[in-house]
Scaffold this motif. Structure first.
Motif, mmCIF file in Angstrom:
data_model
loop_
_atom_site.group_PDB
_atom_site.id
_atom_site.type_symbol
_atom_site.label_atom_id
_atom_site.label_comp_id
_atom_site.label_asym_id
_atom_site.label_seq_id
_atom_site.Cartn_x
_atom_site.Cartn_y
_atom_site.Cartn_z
ATOM 1 N N CYS A 1 0.629 -1.031 0.115
ATOM 2 C CA CYS A 1 0.415 -0.238 -0.036
ATOM 3 C C CYS A 1 0.787 1.062 0.622
ATOM 4 O O CYS A 1 2.343 1.172 0.947
ATOM 5 C CB CYS A 1 -0.648 -0.108 0.701
ATOM 6 S SG CYS A 1 -1.687 1.869 1.805
ATOM 7 N N ASP B 1 -0.031 5.309 0.809
ATOM 8 C CA ASP B 1 -0.029 6.509 1.290
ATOM 9 C C ASP B 1 0.101 7.493 0.609
ATOM 10 O O ASP B 1 1.477 8.192 1.134
ATOM 11 C CB ASP B 1 -0.460 5.730 2.863
ATOM 12 C CG ASP B 1 -1.227 7.234 3.503
ATOM 13 O OD1 ASP B 1 -1.604 8.054 2.689
ATOM 14 O OD2 ASP B 1 -1.735 7.127 5.075
ATOM 15 N N ASP C 1 -1.284 9.912 1.468
ATOM 16 C CA ASP C 1 -1.590 11.760 2.291
ATOM 17 C C ASP C 1 -0.701 13.163 1.995
ATOM 18 O O ASP C 1 -1.333 13.981 1.548
ATOM 19 C CB ASP C 1 -1.771 10.968 3.319
ATOM 20 C CG ASP C 1 -2.789 12.146 4.256
ATOM 21 O OD1 ASP C 1 -3.937 13.706 3.491
ATOM 22 O OD2 ASP C 1 -2.322 12.670 5.300
ATOM 23 N N LYS D 1 -2.067 -1.107 -3.366
ATOM 24 C CA LYS D 1 -3.231 -0.200 -3.771
ATOM 25 C C LYS D 1 -2.494 1.179 -3.003
ATOM 26 O O LYS D 1 -1.724 1.298 -2.679
ATOM 27 C CB LYS D 1 -4.484 -0.596 -2.457
ATOM 28 C CG LYS D 1 -4.485 -0.056 -1.029
ATOM 29 C CD LYS D 1 -5.450 -0.819 -0.165
ATOM 30 C CE LYS D 1 -5.137 -0.342 0.776
ATOM 31 N NZ LYS D 1 -6.341 -1.404 1.804
ATOM 32 N N VAL D 2 -4.148 1.835 -3.744
ATOM 33 C CA VAL D 2 -3.117 3.333 -3.181
ATOM 34 C C VAL D 2 -4.013 4.662 -2.957
ATOM 35 O O VAL D 2 -4.730 3.913 -3.057
ATOM 36 C CB VAL D 2 -2.654 3.978 -4.696
ATOM 37 C CG1 VAL D 2 -1.831 5.646 -4.213
ATOM 38 C CG2 VAL D 2 -1.748 3.758 -5.791
ATOM 39 N N THR D 3 -3.594 4.515 -1.476
ATOM 40 C CA THR D 3 -5.061 5.428 -0.442
ATOM 41 C C THR D 3 -4.368 6.398 -0.475
ATOM 42 O O THR D 3 -3.646 7.572 -0.279
ATOM 43 C CB THR D 3 -4.750 4.793 1.013
ATOM 44 O OG1 THR D 3 -4.076 4.882 1.560
ATOM 45 C CG2 THR D 3 -4.544 2.868 0.497
ATOM 46 N N ASN D 4 -5.051 7.705 -0.243
ATOM 47 C CA ASN D 4 -5.287 8.754 0.402
ATOM 48 C C ASN D 4 -5.342 9.751 -1.040
ATOM 49 O O ASN D 4 -3.642 10.513 -0.296
ATOM 50 C CB ASN D 4 -4.675 9.215 1.633
ATOM 51 C CG ASN D 4 -5.196 8.632 2.662
ATOM 52 O OD1 ASN D 4 -6.309 8.733 2.873
ATOM 53 N ND2 ASN D 4 -4.463 7.565 3.532
ATOM 54 N N THR E 1 -5.150 0.586 -8.602
ATOM 55 C CA THR E 1 -6.024 0.367 -7.555
ATOM 56 C C THR E 1 -6.331 1.257 -6.173
ATOM 57 O O THR E 1 -5.334 1.951 -5.485
ATOM 58 C CB THR E 1 -5.945 -1.133 -6.477
ATOM 59 O OG1 THR E 1 -6.238 -2.579 -7.477
ATOM 60 C CG2 THR E 1 -7.732 -1.125 -6.137
ATOM 61 N N ILE E 2 -7.378 2.153 -6.151
ATOM 62 C CA ILE E 2 -7.042 3.304 -5.999
ATOM 63 C C ILE E 2 -8.429 3.917 -4.861
ATOM 64 O O ILE E 2 -10.040 3.903 -5.228
ATOM 65 C CB ILE E 2 -7.311 4.862 -6.406
ATOM 66 C CG1 ILE E 2 -5.869 5.091 -7.606
ATOM 67 C CG2 ILE E 2 -7.204 5.877 -5.464
ATOM 68 C CD1 ILE E 2 -5.951 5.926 -8.475
ATOM 69 N N GLU E 3 -7.331 3.755 -3.270
ATOM 70 C CA GLU E 3 -9.271 3.770 -2.316
ATOM 71 C C GLU E 3 -9.303 4.871 -0.883
ATOM 72 O O GLU E 3 -7.757 5.719 -1.885
ATOM 73 C CB GLU E 3 -8.465 2.916 -0.876
ATOM 74 C CG GLU E 3 -8.863 1.081 -2.211
ATOM 75 C CD GLU E 3 -9.212 0.017 -1.761
ATOM 76 O OE1 GLU E 3 -8.617 0.966 0.363
ATOM 77 O OE2 GLU E 3 -8.987 -0.266 -1.347
#
Length: 100
Positions: A45, A47, A49, A76-79, A98-100
């Motif tokens: 992952c 992050d 942010d 996945k890639v978040t924030n 995959t972006i969450e």
């Protein structure tokens, strides 16, 4: 301003919290960190942010990471902020990642 990479690995899951700029100067650092960490991973992952900017060099690292994880688990890639999301959409990466 460079790139800070805060890496946490636990039980086959890795979290890379990125802060700053992922560009031509800093992408090799992230690539090296990813390559040293992916053995045995099932989840990766990123992050984003606190990521302010990503260049084509940064996108290449994400793509290479995705290819590695396609063979052994998920990524996945978040924030993702609006600026980075716009870059993902323009480059077509929003369809690859995959972006969450």
């Amino acid at each position: 301003m460079g790139l800070n990479i805060n890496k946490t690995i636990d039980a086959g899951k890795a979290l890379f919290a990125l802060e700053g700029r992922l560009d031509t100067m800093t992408a090799p650092d992230l690539e090296k960190e990813v390559q040293e960490s992916t053995a045995g991973l099932t989840e990766l992952c990123f992050d984003m942010d606190k990521l302010e900017y990503i260049s084509s060099a940064g996108l290449r690292v994400l793509l290479a990471s995705q290819k590695i994880m396609n063979n052994q688990g998920s990524m996945k890639v978040t924030n993702v902020n609006e600026t980075i999301m716009e870059i993902f959409e323009v480059t077509g990466f929003s369809d690859i990642l995959t972006i969450e």
